[in-house]
Scaffold this active site. Structure first.
Site, PDB file in Angstrom:
ATOM      1  CG  ASN A 168      -1.856  -1.187   1.254  1.00 41.80           C
ATOM      2  OD1 ASN A 168      -2.395  -1.564   0.213  1.00 41.80           O
ATOM      3  ND2 ASN A 168      -2.053  -1.784   2.425  1.00 41.80           N
ATOM      4  CD  GLN A 194       2.758   3.502   3.276  1.00 42.22           C
ATOM      5  OE1 GLN A 194       2.572   4.110   2.226  1.00 42.22           O
ATOM      6  NE2 GLN A 194       3.965   3.194   3.745  1.00 42.22           N
ATOM      7  CG  HIS A 220       4.478  -2.651   5.231  1.00 38.32           C
ATOM      8  ND1 HIS A 220       4.610  -1.306   5.494  1.00 38.32           N
ATOM      9  CD2 HIS A 220       3.149  -2.901   5.202  1.00 38.32           C
ATOM     10  CE1 HIS A 220       3.407  -0.772   5.629  1.00 38.32           C
ATOM     11  NE2 HIS A 220       2.494  -1.714   5.440  1.00 38.32           N
TER      12      HIS A 220
HETATM   13  P1  5GP Z   1      -0.475  -0.975   6.006  1.00 37.84           P
HETATM   14  O1  5GP Z   1      -1.906  -0.667   6.334  1.00 37.84           O
HETATM   15  O2  5GP Z   1       0.453   0.173   6.352  1.00 37.84           O
HETATM   16  O3  5GP Z   1      -0.279  -1.464   4.603  1.00 37.84           O
HETATM   17  O4  5GP Z   1      -0.070  -2.207   6.896  1.00 37.84           O
HETATM   18  C1  5GP Z   1       0.404  -2.099   8.210  1.00 37.84           C
HETATM   19  C2  5GP Z   1       0.261  -3.447   8.834  1.00 37.84           C
HETATM   20  O5  5GP Z   1       1.059  -3.475   9.988  1.00 37.84           O
HETATM   21  C3  5GP Z   1      -1.175  -3.773   9.251  1.00 37.84           C
HETATM   22  O6  5GP Z   1      -1.612  -4.954   8.583  1.00 37.84           O
HETATM   23  C4  5GP Z   1      -1.076  -3.957  10.769  1.00 37.84           C
HETATM   24  O7  5GP Z   1      -1.878  -5.022  11.246  1.00 37.84           O
HETATM   25  C5  5GP Z   1       0.393  -4.235  10.975  1.00 37.84           C
HETATM   26  N1  5GP Z   1       0.923  -3.766  12.246  1.00 37.84           N
HETATM   27  C6  5GP Z   1       0.751  -2.527  12.798  1.00 37.84           C
HETATM   28  N2  5GP Z   1       1.431  -2.431  13.951  1.00 37.84           N
HETATM   29  C7  5GP Z   1       2.040  -3.637  14.138  1.00 37.84           C
HETATM   30  C8  5GP Z   1       2.905  -4.142  15.164  1.00 37.84           C
HETATM   31  O8  5GP Z   1       3.250  -3.483  16.146  1.00 37.84           O
HETATM   32  N3  5GP Z   1       3.316  -5.441  15.022  1.00 37.84           N
HETATM   33  C9  5GP Z   1       2.961  -6.206  13.941  1.00 37.84           C
HETATM   34  N4  5GP Z   1       3.423  -7.452  13.898  1.00 37.84           N
HETATM   35  N5  5GP Z   1       2.169  -5.746  12.962  1.00 37.84           N
HETATM   36  C10 5GP Z   1       1.721  -4.473  13.049  1.00 37.84           C
END
Ligand code: 5GP
Ligand code: ZN
Length: 114
Positions: free
Chosen positions: A87, A94, A100
């Protein structure tokens, strides 16, 4: 970056469930899994979004795919299949500004995503 959540995870300052690591990549279980296997592959080098991709840092993005390929084979989902998602910025959802690759596997995935 000192205030970045995923940089802190790489350093071990915040705990994570690691599933894969090499010199350039760290991979760990997502906190809020959307599939039986929901893994985040991140570069050890801090890059905030895809919009910062350049020829000079392309190796960090490439390393994510190399890691995914190796891990998919290791857990036996390379043939049944898996999905990777990255994302970029708010409209894509995001929430963590360290790039990631979401790796999703272990069930039949629908398309298109929401
Ligand atoms: P985004 O929405 O930025 O593409 O994805 C961020 C991801 O990071 C989400 O799926 C969320 O569940 C994960 N996430 C957020 N904080 C943490 C954390 O402290 N530990 C882990 N393992 N995952 C996290
Ligand atoms: Zn970071």
């Amino acid at each position: 970056m000192s205030d970045c959540l995923f940089c802190k995870i790489i350093k071990g300052d915040i705990p994570s469930k690691k599933v894969y690591e090499n010199d350039n990549v760290y991979a760990f279980e997502d906190l809020n899994p959307q599939a039986p296997h929901h893994i985040l592959f991140i570069p050890k080098h801090h890059i905030s979004t895809i919009n910062e991709a350049t020829p000079e840092n392309a190796k960090h993005f490439g390393a994510l795919f190399a890691g995914v390929k190796e891990y998919a084979a290791e857990i036996g989902v390379d043939e049944p299949g898996y999905r990777v998602v990255m994302n970029c910025n708010a409209d894509a959802g995001q929430t963590v500004y360290h790039v990631h690759l979401h790796f999703l596997a272990g069930r039949s995935l629908t398309w298109p995503p929401g």
